[in-house]
Motif scaffolding. Structure first.
Motif, PDB file in Angstrom:
ATOM      1  N   UNK A 157     -59.006 -45.358  25.145  1.00  0.00           N
ATOM      2  CA  UNK A 157     -59.360 -43.936  25.241  1.00  0.00           C
ATOM      3  C   UNK A 157     -60.066 -43.457  23.977  1.00  0.00           C
ATOM      4  N   UNK A 158     -59.575 -43.885  22.821  1.00  0.00           N
ATOM      5  CA  UNK A 158     -60.205 -43.491  21.555  1.00  0.00           C
ATOM      6  C   UNK A 158     -61.622 -44.037  21.496  1.00  0.00           C
ATOM      7  N   UNK A 159     -61.792 -45.303  21.868  1.00  0.00           N
ATOM      8  CA  UNK A 159     -63.119 -45.915  21.803  1.00  0.00           C
ATOM      9  C   UNK A 159     -64.088 -45.231  22.767  1.00  0.00           C
TER      10      UNK A 159
ATOM     11  N   UNK B 140     -68.711 -41.280  23.214  1.00  0.00           N
ATOM     12  CA  UNK B 140     -69.223 -39.974  23.635  1.00  0.00           C
ATOM     13  C   UNK B 140     -69.642 -39.153  22.417  1.00  0.00           C
ATOM     14  N   UNK B 141     -68.797 -39.148  21.398  1.00  0.00           N
ATOM     15  CA  UNK B 141     -69.094 -38.384  20.187  1.00  0.00           C
ATOM     16  C   UNK B 141     -70.298 -38.961  19.442  1.00  0.00           C
ATOM     17  N   UNK B 142     -70.445 -40.292  19.416  1.00  0.00           N
ATOM     18  CA  UNK B 142     -71.617 -40.895  18.780  1.00  0.00           C
ATOM     19  C   UNK B 142     -72.895 -40.395  19.440  1.00  0.00           C
TER      20      UNK B 142
ATOM     21  N   UNK C   2     -76.057 -45.733  10.038  1.00  0.00           N
ATOM     22  CA  UNK C   2     -76.288 -46.549  11.229  1.00  0.00           C
ATOM     23  C   UNK C   2     -77.110 -45.784  12.262  1.00  0.00           C
ATOM     24  N   UNK C   3     -76.744 -44.538  12.519  1.00  0.00           N
ATOM     25  CA  UNK C   3     -77.482 -43.736  13.497  1.00  0.00           C
ATOM     26  C   UNK C   3     -78.906 -43.446  13.033  1.00  0.00           C
TER      27      UNK C   3
ATOM     28  N   UNK D 132     -63.732 -36.995  13.362  1.00  0.00           N
ATOM     29  CA  UNK D 132     -62.429 -36.519  13.830  1.00  0.00           C
ATOM     30  C   UNK D 132     -61.671 -37.582  14.617  1.00  0.00           C
ATOM     31  N   UNK D 133     -62.353 -38.646  15.026  1.00  0.00           N
ATOM     32  CA  UNK D 133     -61.680 -39.760  15.702  1.00  0.00           C
ATOM     33  C   UNK D 133     -61.126 -40.776  14.704  1.00  0.00           C
ATOM     34  N   UNK D 134     -61.252 -40.493  13.410  1.00  0.00           N
ATOM     35  CA  UNK D 134     -60.759 -41.380  12.358  1.00  0.00           C
ATOM     36  C   UNK D 134     -59.593 -40.704  11.627  1.00  0.00           C
ATOM     37  N   UNK D 135     -58.660 -41.524  11.149  1.00  0.00           N
ATOM     38  CA  UNK D 135     -57.562 -40.988  10.358  1.00  0.00           C
ATOM     39  C   UNK D 135     -58.099 -40.444   9.035  1.00  0.00           C
ATOM     40  N   UNK D 136     -57.318 -39.596   8.397  1.00  0.00           N
ATOM     41  CA  UNK D 136     -57.713 -39.010   7.103  1.00  0.00           C
ATOM     42  C   UNK D 136     -57.977 -40.085   6.052  1.00  0.00           C
TER      43      UNK D 136
END
Length: 115
Positions: free
Chosen positions: A7-9, A14-16, A54-55, A26-30
């Motif tokens: 689900x995270x991936x 989608x966010x990428x 990368x983008x 926001x999908x990464x830990x602090x």
């Protein structure tokens, strides 16, 4: 309830697609680490820099992804192509913790695209 790595991936992909680096991070830990051959970036400040590069290297790319999940770890083999550049050997590793990405490695070779 914590999200699964799958689900995270999926959400990460989608966010990428939005290109919004704050939303992506926001999908990464602090305390997330983002490791590349060029160095290590950390947290919600470092991760967006790595993903942003990368983008920027592959704007509007066509991506082909082959994910392999094992528990809280993902091996991702990928290729990407733009009108001018391509990657044929992309490999990332993701480690998930508490419904977020806690570590990511990125390794690829960016080359001019051949006709």
């Amino acid at each position: 309830m914590s999200r699964t790595p799958q689900e995270v991936f999926a959400d990460h992909g989608t966010r990428l697609g939005t290109g919004d680096l704050d939303l992506i991070s926001q999908n990464h830990t602090e305390d997330a680490v983002f490791l590349t051959p060029e160095g290590t970036l950390t947290g919600h400040e470092g991760v967006p820099r790595g993903i942003g590069k990368l983008l920027a290297d592959l704007p509007d790319a066509e991506w082909q992804l082959t994910p392999i999940f094992a528990g809280n770890v993902l091996l991702l083999q990928w290729t990407a192509a733009t009108g001018t550049h391509e990657v044929t050997d992309g490999v990332d590793t993701f480690v998930f913790r508490d419904g977020l990405i806690s570590a990511q490695t990125v390794r690829h070779t960016l080359t001019p695209r051949t006709a």
